[in-house]
Design an enzyme around this catalytic site. Sequence first.
Site, PDB file in Angstrom:
ATOM      1  CE  LYS A 207      -3.941  -2.190  -0.048  1.00  0.00           C
ATOM      2  NZ  LYS A 207      -3.840  -3.601   0.263  1.00  0.00           N
TER       3      LYS A 207
HETATM    4  C1  LIG Z   1      -5.317  -4.433   0.583  1.00  0.00           C
HETATM    5  C2  LIG Z   1      -6.770  -4.273   0.559  1.00  0.00           C
HETATM    6  C3  LIG Z   1      -7.598  -4.714   1.611  1.00  0.00           C
HETATM    7  C4  LIG Z   1      -7.091  -5.555   2.735  1.00  0.00           C
HETATM    8  O1  LIG Z   1      -6.139  -4.980   3.506  1.00  0.00           O
HETATM    9  P1  LIG Z   1      -5.432  -5.833   4.657  1.00  0.00           P
HETATM   10  O2  LIG Z   1      -4.746  -4.766   5.474  1.00  0.00           O
HETATM   11  O3  LIG Z   1      -4.480  -6.760   3.983  1.00  0.00           O
HETATM   12  O4  LIG Z   1      -6.491  -6.539   5.419  1.00  0.00           O
HETATM   13  C5  LIG Z   1      -8.941  -4.432   1.558  1.00  0.00           C
HETATM   14  N1  LIG Z   1      -9.473  -3.777   0.520  1.00  0.00           N
HETATM   15  C6  LIG Z   1      -8.733  -3.372  -0.520  1.00  0.00           C
HETATM   16  C7  LIG Z   1      -9.386  -2.627  -1.636  1.00  0.00           C
HETATM   17  C8  LIG Z   1      -7.364  -3.619  -0.553  1.00  0.00           C
HETATM   18  O5  LIG Z   1      -6.630  -3.220  -1.605  1.00  0.00           O
END
Ligand SMILES: *Cc1c(COP(=O)(O)O)cnc(C)c1O
Length: 401
Positions: A207
């Site tokens: 992210k």
């Molecule tokens: C990465 C992501 C998640 C999940 O995030 P985590 O921290 O791994 O639980 C949820 N929604 C979207 C759109 C994502 O890209």
Amino acid sequence: MADAEITTLLKTGRKGQFYSRAGADNGETSMLLVAEPILGSAEKTALCDVIDSGWITMGDRVRSFERMFASVHGTDDAVAVNSCTAALHLILEALGIGRADEVLVPSLTFVATLNCVLYVGATPIFVDVASLDTPLMSIEDAEARVTPKTRAIILMHYAGYLPADEDWRSFAERHNLVIIEDAAHAVGVQGVGRYGDATAFSFYGNKNMTTAEGGMVLARDPKVLSQIRQMRGHGMTLDMRQRLKGRTPHYDVTMLGFNYRMDELRAAIGLVQLERLAIWNAKRKSLTDIYRQRLASLCPDVLVPFRAGAVTANHIMPVILPPDANRDEVVALLMQAGIQTAIHYSPVHRLSYYAKAFPDVRLPVTEAYAARELSLPLHPAMVSAQVDRVAAALADALTTL
Ligand SMILES: *Cc1c(COP(=O)(O)O)cnc(C)c1O
């Protein structure tokens, strides 16, 4: 800030930073990755400080991280958790969404967006996206799928782009729905978290900022936020730190809770990352602008969704290949050129588990988009010459086929 300046700022003494260190280990020294975190000496120092402090979970750093994250997003407070998935689950629990309820969700998303709906026993109702050019939830299709059982809508800010807020607010008011934002792609962007009732962020490794694993919750109603805070730690009225400070061994449990806590090590990394987020997001924007220019001139048949200048965190760089292009071959040719790509996303309703549970879902625009989408490398350690290389390799791949 000039591109060169940002690049210099990003060069924090890391060797071979433009390429995967994992790749370097297995001899592929020049694989340009779709996403890559920036981690360095500041994170190492922060981690050592936590270890030296002897207090490794749910302490002052978690609290500081929450306060600083809230202030960056223009709100008073936030609750740190151990993933975005946990954040979404807690939001649905705290807003009282359950068995009798339907929740509008996109299918062009990561599965976590709707898994949280299944966790609380509610029914996800898949909604199509607006167009290939604007792959965000279609308000017309949402309107068509609302029923008297619909209680909530989860907006996912695909690629970091925010939808038209006025439209969604009046839609939610008209149908008496709560709005939940899955802002996993949209950390640090102006306006995120202001659509409705609560917002979930992710700090997973790919992210815009990371704590390796981690997440954050914002909520409009302070009562909802404090309920989420308590639910994150087993529903206990006082955590370990509060009992020490209050000199009492006693606590009560007044609700069903979960263990969704964040630890001090992750919060320490998060504090360092948060300070650089604005610079990194600016770099993402400038790389995206260069992509748009290069692709327009080198690959005029490739559609780049959204508009330059839109409000976005530029989390990923999605493009739509020409209808006759063989995507798997394009992926293979780019891989040969040392360029990793990804697909965002295989529509959730097409993945086996969900296809079995929801066999009759038809989302023509989502399906058309997902069949032609390819995500190109985009992360703040990249330089413009690499964007040039990707655009040229894509043009080559498309003419070869
Ligand atoms: C990465 C992501 C998640 C999940 O995030 P985590 O921290 O791994 O639980 C949820 N929604 C979207 C759109 C994502 O890209």
